[in-house]
Scaffold this motif. Structure first.
Motif, PDB file in Angstrom:
ATOM      1  N   GLU A   1       9.437   6.972   0.883  1.00 15.21           N
ATOM      2  CA  GLU A   1      10.514   6.206  -0.086  1.00 15.21           C
ATOM      3  C   GLU A   1      11.808   7.093   0.111  1.00 15.21           C
ATOM      4  O   GLU A   1      12.692   6.799  -0.077  1.00 15.21           O
ATOM      5  N   GLU A   2      11.574   8.496   0.153  1.00 11.36           N
ATOM      6  CA  GLU A   2      12.647   9.371   0.496  1.00 11.36           C
ATOM      7  C   GLU A   2      13.769   9.144   1.496  1.00 11.36           C
ATOM      8  O   GLU A   2      14.831   9.020   1.252  1.00 11.36           O
ATOM      9  N   GLN A   3      13.079   8.770   2.476  1.00 12.75           N
ATOM     10  CA  GLN A   3      13.760   8.125   3.823  1.00 12.75           C
ATOM     11  C   GLN A   3      14.493   6.894   3.354  1.00 12.75           C
ATOM     12  O   GLN A   3      15.664   6.864   3.669  1.00 12.75           O
TER      13      GLN A   3
ATOM     14  N   LYS B   1       0.832  -1.284   0.087  1.00 17.66           N
ATOM     15  CA  LYS B   1      -0.052   0.075   0.055  1.00 17.66           C
ATOM     16  C   LYS B   1       0.878   1.294   0.042  1.00 17.66           C
ATOM     17  O   LYS B   1       0.478   2.378  -0.501  1.00 17.66           O
ATOM     18  N   HIS B   2       2.074   1.068   0.439  1.00 15.65           N
ATOM     19  CA  HIS B   2       2.995   2.334   0.666  1.00 15.65           C
ATOM     20  C   HIS B   2       3.433   2.749  -0.853  1.00 15.65           C
ATOM     21  O   HIS B   2       3.875   3.863  -0.788  1.00 15.65           O
TER      22      HIS B   2
ATOM     23  N   SER C   1       1.767   2.182  -3.948  1.00 17.04           N
ATOM     24  CA  SER C   1       0.441   1.992  -4.774  1.00 17.04           C
ATOM     25  C   SER C   1       0.518   3.180  -5.865  1.00 17.04           C
ATOM     26  O   SER C   1       0.068   3.139  -7.021  1.00 17.04           O
ATOM     27  N   ARG C   2       1.036   4.300  -5.430  1.00 19.47           N
ATOM     28  CA  ARG C   2       1.194   5.320  -6.266  1.00 19.47           C
ATOM     29  C   ARG C   2       2.241   5.366  -7.370  1.00 19.47           C
ATOM     30  O   ARG C   2       3.207   4.463  -7.338  1.00 19.47           O
ATOM     31  N   GLN C   3       1.838   5.528  -8.603  1.00 20.35           N
ATOM     32  CA  GLN C   3       2.963   5.521  -9.557  1.00 20.35           C
ATOM     33  C   GLN C   3       4.186   6.494  -9.258  1.00 20.35           C
ATOM     34  O   GLN C   3       4.042   7.665  -9.051  1.00 20.35           O
ATOM     35  N   ARG C   4       5.409   5.904  -9.921  1.00 24.73           N
ATOM     36  CA  ARG C   4       6.598   6.910  -9.707  1.00 24.73           C
ATOM     37  C   ARG C   4       7.205   7.163 -11.154  1.00 24.73           C
ATOM     38  O   ARG C   4       7.491   6.177 -12.058  1.00 24.73           O
TER      39      ARG C   4
END
Length: 314
Positions: free
Chosen positions: A55-57, A9-10, A12-15
């Motif tokens: 994700e940045e972390q 779920k973390h 799920s968005r497109q990169r």
């Protein structure tokens, strides 16, 4: 490690793009000395206001862990230390071949090399540039930067170099005195490598990188007394290629950075290539800013292009 989990779920968005090497995250590490090696005490203190996502972390943490393995995982006196350090970067490439990563493998390599350059500079400042092991470490890092920036097959130049990396590289060149008059003949290969690196950066998509690279090239031309025809021909060909690219894409800022280098080159090449005879209609470099505009027209002429090809292929 940084593998994209399609079921999470973390994620799920497109990169759509990799994390930039000039990220707004905090400083990658606090460096302290212990004996002859560097210990990296990474400070992972992220703001709690949500400015930095998970994700940045993750990218920040993993790049610091990889750098710690890269720099501290093997002692400097180990005979194969740089082969093993190269394997760290090689594993990143291998992982990227078969997995979708949260960030580009190029961005990870870039971050590691940014930190390695700073660590090498710290060694040189604390132990002196005359220490052979520090010279060797610095030269090996410069070779790895060259491999990424110049030899890398990926066409996305923005992920292969940054102002932070180039700034550190320029500081290394000064610390090692590679381009200083009377420097050791043992630096001849490194001189060619570093010239190639600077020339590659002279037509980078980041104008800050172009400005730094061309300023260093201009300073080198002004300070060195070398009149090696092969080196001058290589520089002329490369800068002319960069100028052609700037004109083709309509980038006047990049053109303005490159022209002082071309002007200095032509002045240094005047006698070496007998320019008054071979190019009698070449605009005079003494005409000041007018020369920049006149040369833009002249550089498209057949006579100029034939001259460049002739000296380069000679």
């Amino acid at each position: 490690m940084l593998i994209y989990d399609r079921t999470s779920k973390h994620h799920s968005r497109q990169r759509t793009d990799s994390v930039s090497s000039d990220s707004t995250t905090q400083s990658p590490q606090t460096v302290t000395k212990k004996g002859d090696s560097i210990e990296t005490n990474a400070t992972f203190d992220f703001s709690a206001d949500g400015d930095v996502d998970n994700e940045e972390q993750l990218v920040y943490l993993v790049s610091n862990v990889l750098f710690t393995i890269f720099w501290n995982g093997v002692s400097n006196d180990h005979p194969l230390c740089w082969i093993e350090r190269g394997q760290v970067l090689g594993c990143i490439n291998l992982l990227a071949l078969n997995n979708e990563l949260v960030t580009s493998h190029l961005s990870l390599r870039l971050r590691i090399l940014e930190m390695a350059v700073q660590a090498s500079l710290l060694d040189l400042s604390e132990h002196g540039s005359q220490t052979l092991i520090n010279q060797e470490n610095a030269s090996q890092i410069l070779r790895m930067v060259y491999d990424l920036v110049v030899l890398g097959s990926n066409e996305d130049e923005s992920k292969k170099c940054s102002t932070k990396l180039l700034d550190g590289v320029l500081a290394l060149l000064d610390a090692l005195m590679i381009f200083q008059q009377g420097s050791s003949d043992g630096w001849s290969d490194m001189i060619r490598l570093c010239l190639g690196l600077l020339l590659k950066c002279s037509y980078h998509p980041n104008p800050g990188v172009v400005a730094m690279a061309t300023a260093k090239l201009h300073a080198i031309l002004q300070s060195r007394t070398t009149y090696d025809p092969l080196e001058l021909a290589y520089l002329l060909y490369s800068i002319n290629r960069a100028l052609d690219n700037a004109i083709e894409v309509g980038n006047p800022e990049e053109y303005s950075f490159l022209m002082p280098v071309m002007k200095a080159l032509l002045e240094k090449c005047r006698d070496v290539f007998n320019l008054e005879t071979n190019l009698p209609d070449l605009p005079p470099t003494s005409s000041g800013p007018v020369f920049f505009n006149d040369f833009q027209m002249y550089s498209t002429s057949k006579k100029w292009r034939n001259f460049i090809e002739k000296i380069y292929n000679k």
